[in-house]
Design a protein around this motif. Structure first.
Motif, PDB file in Angstrom:
ATOM      1  N   GLN A 143       0.356  -0.948   0.154  1.00 47.20           N
ATOM      2  CA  GLN A 143       0.221   0.016  -0.068  1.00 47.20           C
ATOM      3  C   GLN A 143       0.614   0.627  -0.102  1.00 47.20           C
ATOM      4  O   GLN A 143       1.920   1.176   0.483  1.00 47.20           O
ATOM      5  CB  GLN A 143      -0.996  -0.039   1.393  1.00 47.20           C
ATOM      6  CG  GLN A 143      -1.854  -0.941   0.747  1.00 47.20           C
ATOM      7  CD  GLN A 143      -2.634  -0.479   2.160  1.00 47.20           C
ATOM      8  OE1 GLN A 143      -2.112  -0.857   3.661  1.00 47.20           O
ATOM      9  NE2 GLN A 143      -3.922  -0.557   2.702  1.00 47.20           N
ATOM     10  N   THR A 159      -4.290   5.433   3.862  1.00 51.85           N
ATOM     11  CA  THR A 159      -3.705   4.832   3.322  1.00 51.85           C
ATOM     12  C   THR A 159      -4.634   4.199   1.440  1.00 51.85           C
ATOM     13  O   THR A 159      -5.634   4.952   1.381  1.00 51.85           O
ATOM     14  CB  THR A 159      -4.180   3.176   3.624  1.00 51.85           C
ATOM     15  OG1 THR A 159      -5.227   2.894   3.872  1.00 51.85           O
ATOM     16  CG2 THR A 159      -3.548   3.587   4.849  1.00 51.85           C
ATOM     17  N   GLY A 160      -3.913   4.151   0.426  1.00 53.51           N
ATOM     18  CA  GLY A 160      -4.069   4.132  -1.151  1.00 53.51           C
ATOM     19  C   GLY A 160      -3.470   2.947  -1.687  1.00 53.51           C
ATOM     20  O   GLY A 160      -2.452   2.307  -1.352  1.00 53.51           O
ATOM     21  N   SER A 161      -3.754   3.351  -3.063  1.00 50.05           N
ATOM     22  CA  SER A 161      -3.058   2.314  -3.831  1.00 50.05           C
ATOM     23  C   SER A 161      -2.996   2.632  -4.847  1.00 50.05           C
ATOM     24  O   SER A 161      -4.067   3.710  -5.597  1.00 50.05           O
ATOM     25  CB  SER A 161      -3.748   0.914  -4.067  1.00 50.05           C
ATOM     26  OG  SER A 161      -5.126   1.338  -4.503  1.00 50.05           O
ATOM     27  N   ARG A 172      -5.146   5.375  -5.444  1.00 54.48           N
ATOM     28  CA  ARG A 172      -5.876   6.521  -5.740  1.00 54.48           C
ATOM     29  C   ARG A 172      -6.233   6.106  -3.719  1.00 54.48           C
ATOM     30  O   ARG A 172      -6.020   5.374  -3.525  1.00 54.48           O
ATOM     31  CB  ARG A 172      -7.327   5.517  -6.129  1.00 54.48           C
ATOM     32  CG  ARG A 172      -7.657   5.537  -7.095  1.00 54.48           C
ATOM     33  CD  ARG A 172      -8.912   7.335  -7.349  1.00 54.48           C
ATOM     34  NE  ARG A 172      -9.152   6.754  -8.855  1.00 54.48           N
ATOM     35  CZ  ARG A 172      -8.909   7.191  -9.911  1.00 54.48           C
ATOM     36  NH1 ARG A 172      -7.749   8.173  -9.743  1.00 54.48           N
ATOM     37  NH2 ARG A 172      -9.056   7.475 -10.928  1.00 54.48           N
ATOM     38  N   ASP A 174      -7.903   4.537  -1.060  1.00 58.51           N
ATOM     39  CA  ASP A 174      -8.824   3.950  -0.583  1.00 58.51           C
ATOM     40  C   ASP A 174     -10.145   3.907   0.256  1.00 58.51           C
ATOM     41  O   ASP A 174     -11.190   3.147   0.101  1.00 58.51           O
ATOM     42  CB  ASP A 174      -8.337   2.386   0.554  1.00 58.51           C
ATOM     43  CG  ASP A 174      -6.465   2.275  -0.552  1.00 58.51           C
ATOM     44  OD1 ASP A 174      -6.963   1.398  -1.251  1.00 58.51           O
ATOM     45  OD2 ASP A 174      -6.127   1.206   0.422  1.00 58.51           O
ATOM     46  N   SER A 175     -10.173   4.613   0.878  1.00 58.13           N
ATOM     47  CA  SER A 175     -10.927   4.949   2.362  1.00 58.13           C
ATOM     48  C   SER A 175     -10.872   6.856   2.892  1.00 58.13           C
ATOM     49  O   SER A 175      -9.494   7.152   2.827  1.00 58.13           O
ATOM     50  CB  SER A 175     -11.779   3.875   3.721  1.00 58.13           C
ATOM     51  OG  SER A 175     -10.106   4.141   4.265  1.00 58.13           O
ATOM     52  N   ASP A 195      -6.293  11.367  -5.475  1.00 57.92           N
ATOM     53  CA  ASP A 195      -6.934  10.568  -6.732  1.00 57.92           C
ATOM     54  C   ASP A 195      -6.829  11.207  -7.488  1.00 57.92           C
ATOM     55  O   ASP A 195      -6.594  12.041  -8.403  1.00 57.92           O
ATOM     56  CB  ASP A 195      -8.789  10.093  -6.308  1.00 57.92           C
ATOM     57  CG  ASP A 195      -8.549   9.533  -5.508  1.00 57.92           C
ATOM     58  OD1 ASP A 195      -8.072   9.565  -4.647  1.00 57.92           O
ATOM     59  OD2 ASP A 195     -10.106   9.459  -5.487  1.00 57.92           O
TER      60      ASP A 195
END
Length: 232
Positions: A143, A159-161, A172, A174-175, A195
């Motif tokens: 991540q 956290t994102g990916s 992006r 994630d939340s 994003d």
């Protein structure tokens, strides 16, 4: 017996000359290919090109090279006024077809490529006051950690990916944190900073991104394709 020894010596000498000529020819071809890639991609220096397989001259005679490795340099993509730089795209082309006049490479039956995206470059491309770093693993998947700058919400981290879609890289979140979802417009402001997507249209034609892995030292990217057009 003496005649046989003389014949063996001649075979060795001729074979040595053929090997020498073959290596000279492949070195010249590699230099020429590197120059064409440099010119077509606008690179500051010629990339490294390595033509595999022996003998090279018989491959040329058949207008087909077994394998070509190339260091294609960096790839850049612009989005929202920011440039994402992907370092050192390295590609391996298989079953490479030459043009009828041997002056250029038409296409490769298949190809694979790898590249690395640093967190510093990902941060720079995400806009002012945004920081992107490694975020560890979850469920075996790497991540990224994104730190946007939102007024009244100091030290905010999500956290994102990073994922691949064709020739496009996407970042992006994630939340969205619960505290932000309670504030009007806060989620939208976070998404504006977290994003992003960048279209890597400098990739060789038909070479598509297929895997992105976030790790401690950066984001590893791989691509594959068939009927791939080499630059230059």
């Amino acid at each position: 017996m003496r005649a046989l020894k003389v014949l063996l010596v001649l075979v060795v000498v001729v074979g040595g000359l053929f090997v020498a000529a073959d290596r000279v020819a492949v070195n010249l071809a590699e230099d020429k290919a590197a120059e064409k890639i440099r010119d077509s991609q606008g690179l500051a220096a010629a990339p490294e090109v390595s033509i595999k397989g022996f003998p090279f001259l018989t491959q040329v005679a058949g207008r087909n090279l077994d394998e070509v490795e190339a260091e294609l340099g960096g790839v850049k993509a612009d989005a929202d006024g920011h440039t994402l730089r992907v370092d050192k795209l390295k590609a391996v082309f298989h079953d490479v077809k030459l043009s009828d006049d041997y002056s250029s490479i038409e296409n490769a039956a298949s190809a694979t490529a790898t590249a690395t995206l640093s967190y510093a470059d990902l941060t720079k491309a995400s806009g002012a006051n945004v920081q992107v770093t490694y975020g560890g693993t979850k469920g075996g998947q790497g991540q990224v950690k994104i730190s946007p700058a939102i007024p009244l919400l100091s030290s905010l981290e999500v956290t994102g990916s990073v994922t691949a879609h064709g020739d496009t890289l996407r970042l992006r979140a994630d939340s969205i944190p619960t505290m932000c979802r309670l504030l009007p417009g806060c989620a939208d402001k976070i998404r504006e900073q977290t994003d992003h997507e960048w279209k890597l249209d400098q990739l060789p034609a038909n070479l598509k991104l297929d895997k992105v892995t976030a790790g401690p030292d950066g984001v590893a990217i791989s691509a594959t394709g068939t009927d791939v057009k080499l630059p230059g």
